[in-house]
Design an enzyme around this catalytic site. Structure first.
Site, PDB file in Angstrom:
ATOM      1  N   ALA A  31      68.209  47.388   1.830  1.00 28.39           N
ATOM      2  CA  ALA A  31      67.322  46.709   2.786  1.00 28.39           C
ATOM      3  C   ALA A  31      67.271  47.562   4.056  1.00 28.39           C
ATOM      4  O   ALA A  31      67.538  47.090   5.161  1.00 28.39           O
ATOM      5  CB  ALA A  31      67.799  45.285   3.076  1.00 28.39           C
ATOM      6  N   HIS A  33      66.498  49.915   7.231  1.00 25.69           N
ATOM      7  CA  HIS A  33      65.643  49.842   8.420  1.00 25.69           C
ATOM      8  C   HIS A  33      65.883  51.105   9.249  1.00 25.69           C
ATOM      9  O   HIS A  33      66.680  51.969   8.853  1.00 25.69           O
ATOM     10  CB  HIS A  33      65.931  48.567   9.217  1.00 25.69           C
ATOM     11  N   HIS A  36      69.498  52.325   9.848  1.00 27.42           N
ATOM     12  CA  HIS A  36      70.084  53.129   8.764  1.00 27.42           C
ATOM     13  C   HIS A  36      69.516  54.552   8.793  1.00 27.42           C
ATOM     14  O   HIS A  36      70.245  55.532   8.630  1.00 27.42           O
ATOM     15  CB  HIS A  36      69.745  52.528   7.392  1.00 27.42           C
ATOM     16  N   GLN A  60      82.934  41.945  -0.317  1.00 24.58           N
ATOM     17  CA  GLN A  60      83.017  41.805   1.142  1.00 24.58           C
ATOM     18  C   GLN A  60      82.280  40.572   1.660  1.00 24.58           C
ATOM     19  O   GLN A  60      82.231  40.341   2.857  1.00 24.58           O
ATOM     20  CB  GLN A  60      82.522  43.072   1.845  1.00 24.58           C
ATOM     21  N   GLN A 153      84.409  47.480  11.818  1.00 22.79           N
ATOM     22  CA  GLN A 153      84.402  48.162  10.512  1.00 22.79           C
ATOM     23  C   GLN A 153      84.667  49.657  10.694  1.00 22.79           C
ATOM     24  O   GLN A 153      85.463  50.256   9.962  1.00 22.79           O
ATOM     25  CB  GLN A 153      83.048  47.938   9.838  1.00 22.79           C
TER      26      GLN A 153
HETATM   27  P1  AMP Z   1      74.820  47.864   5.926  1.00 28.05           P
HETATM   28  O1  AMP Z   1      73.740  48.276   4.983  1.00 28.05           O
HETATM   29  O2  AMP Z   1      74.478  46.680   6.756  1.00 28.05           O
HETATM   30  O3  AMP Z   1      76.165  47.774   5.264  1.00 28.05           O
HETATM   31  O4  AMP Z   1      74.940  49.055   6.960  1.00 28.05           O
HETATM   32  C1  AMP Z   1      75.177  50.370   6.549  1.00 28.05           C
HETATM   33  C2  AMP Z   1      75.587  51.177   7.747  1.00 28.05           C
HETATM   34  O5  AMP Z   1      74.547  51.155   8.706  1.00 28.05           O
HETATM   35  C3  AMP Z   1      76.839  50.618   8.441  1.00 28.05           C
HETATM   36  O6  AMP Z   1      77.640  51.708   8.874  1.00 28.05           O
HETATM   37  C4  AMP Z   1      76.261  49.870   9.606  1.00 28.05           C
HETATM   38  O7  AMP Z   1      77.147  49.774  10.705  1.00 28.05           O
HETATM   39  C5  AMP Z   1      75.074  50.741   9.948  1.00 28.05           C
HETATM   40  N1  AMP Z   1      74.060  49.999  10.699  1.00 28.05           N
HETATM   41  C6  AMP Z   1      73.437  48.854  10.340  1.00 28.05           C
HETATM   42  N2  AMP Z   1      72.590  48.480  11.298  1.00 28.05           N
HETATM   43  C7  AMP Z   1      72.685  49.377  12.292  1.00 28.05           C
HETATM   44  C8  AMP Z   1      72.053  49.538  13.575  1.00 28.05           C
HETATM   45  N3  AMP Z   1      71.173  48.653  14.038  1.00 28.05           N
HETATM   46  N4  AMP Z   1      72.399  50.603  14.323  1.00 28.05           N
HETATM   47  C9  AMP Z   1      73.312  51.507  13.875  1.00 28.05           C
HETATM   48  N5  AMP Z   1      73.929  51.417  12.682  1.00 28.05           N
HETATM   49  C10 AMP Z   1      73.622  50.365  11.911  1.00 28.05           C
END
Ligand code: AMP
Length: 280
Positions: A31, A33, A36, A60, A153
């Protein structure tokens, strides 16, 4: 861009890369954005080769509903990754990552996992540690990138790498925001129009904390935040903490030479949003 759906095929692909090349790794749950993508772009700049994983890690999630409702946009994710010139995408099955049973290992993160997200999401960080360790063992990256949006995290993964003497450098990435300040999150697409309109209050409150941090007591800042959300019908405060960035322990005093961050978790209906900000 090459797409791999099994560990075996990915490792064959990786074995063909020159061993002198640096390998950047960005783990995600899809998903995707712009937040990422900003990480993938940073990884591309700092490495010869970039692998992104897309895997919704069941261990998780502490709530089955949240796991079920997690958005899946794989075709769009692949388009976006192609646009930023990602080299390899790894999309494993649950059976590949958890060949025996879908269960977390237990980690000792020196109590970094006992507070904030860890206190409110049972077993969350053992699940994160389990999947990240497995992915590191499969991919063996030079550097791995984690967003500061999930600051706890990031610190926990750094701790795991340090304790297990893993040969990977953990790189933090700044929080990427919508124009109105809301931290980008895959969960934002689940917000109603009304909730989405109200959600920027989260960052606005953090910015206010930062602006008053130097002259106010911590108890006073906490009260300001609690009052802000007490009067709000759409956003419910779950926790607000001011914590040492290294130990993640909440503080009521500002000690010299310690860096502090403010951390917040808020519910908009069933959707949980988190954010944080450096204070000094
Ligand atoms: P997730 O897919 O939510 O597990 O996120 C994957 C990685 O993207 C993780 O390291 C998150 O901390 C990082 N991440 C998600 N959203 C953001 C954001 N708005 N700004 C910076 N890093 C992000």
């Amino acid at each position: 861009m090459k797409i791999f759906k099994t560990i075996e095929s990915l490792q064959t692909g990786l074995s063909l890369i020159d061993t002198n090349m640096s390998l950047g790794f960005v783990p995600t749950m899809g998903a995707l954005h712009q937040g990422h993508l900003s990480i993938v772009k940073k990884a591309k700049k700092e490495n010869d080769f970039v692998v992104v994983s897309i895997f919704i890690n069941p261990t998780q999630f502490d709530k089955a509903d949240d796991l079920k409702a997690y958005p899946k946009t794989i075709d769009n994710d692949l388009e976006l990754l192609k646009d930023v010139h990602c080299d390899f995408v790894f999309i494993p099955d649950v059976e590949d990552i958890y060949p025996e049973n879908v269960k977390s290992s237990n980690f000792d993160f020196d109590d970094l996992d006992k507070v904030m997200e860890g206190a409110f999401r049972d077993g969350h960080f053992d699940g994160v540690g389990t999947v990240v360790k497995r992915l590191f063992e499969i991919i063996e990256p030079t550097k791995a990138y984690f967003g500061e949006k999930d600051f706890q995290q990031f610190q926990i993964i750094k701790k795991m790498v340090e304790k297990d003497h893993m040969a990977v450098q953990i790189v933090p990435c700044e929080i990427y925001r919508e124009k109105d300040g809301l931290a980008m999150s895959s969960r934002n697409t689940r917000l109603s129009e009304e909730q989405r309109k109200e959600a920027p209050l989260i960052q606005q409150t953090l910015l206010k904390c930062k602006s008053i941090y130097a002259e106010r007591e911590i108890s006073n800042i906490k009260k300001m935040v609690e009052d802000t959300f007490k009067d709000n019908d759409i956003l419910d405060l779950e926790y607000f903490e001011i914590a040492d960035v290294q130990t993640l322990l909440s503080t009521n005093d500002k000690l010299p030479n310690i860096k502090y961050r403010a951390f917040i978790a808020v519910f908009a209906g069933k959707i949980r949003l988190i954010d944080n900000i450096a204070l000094n």
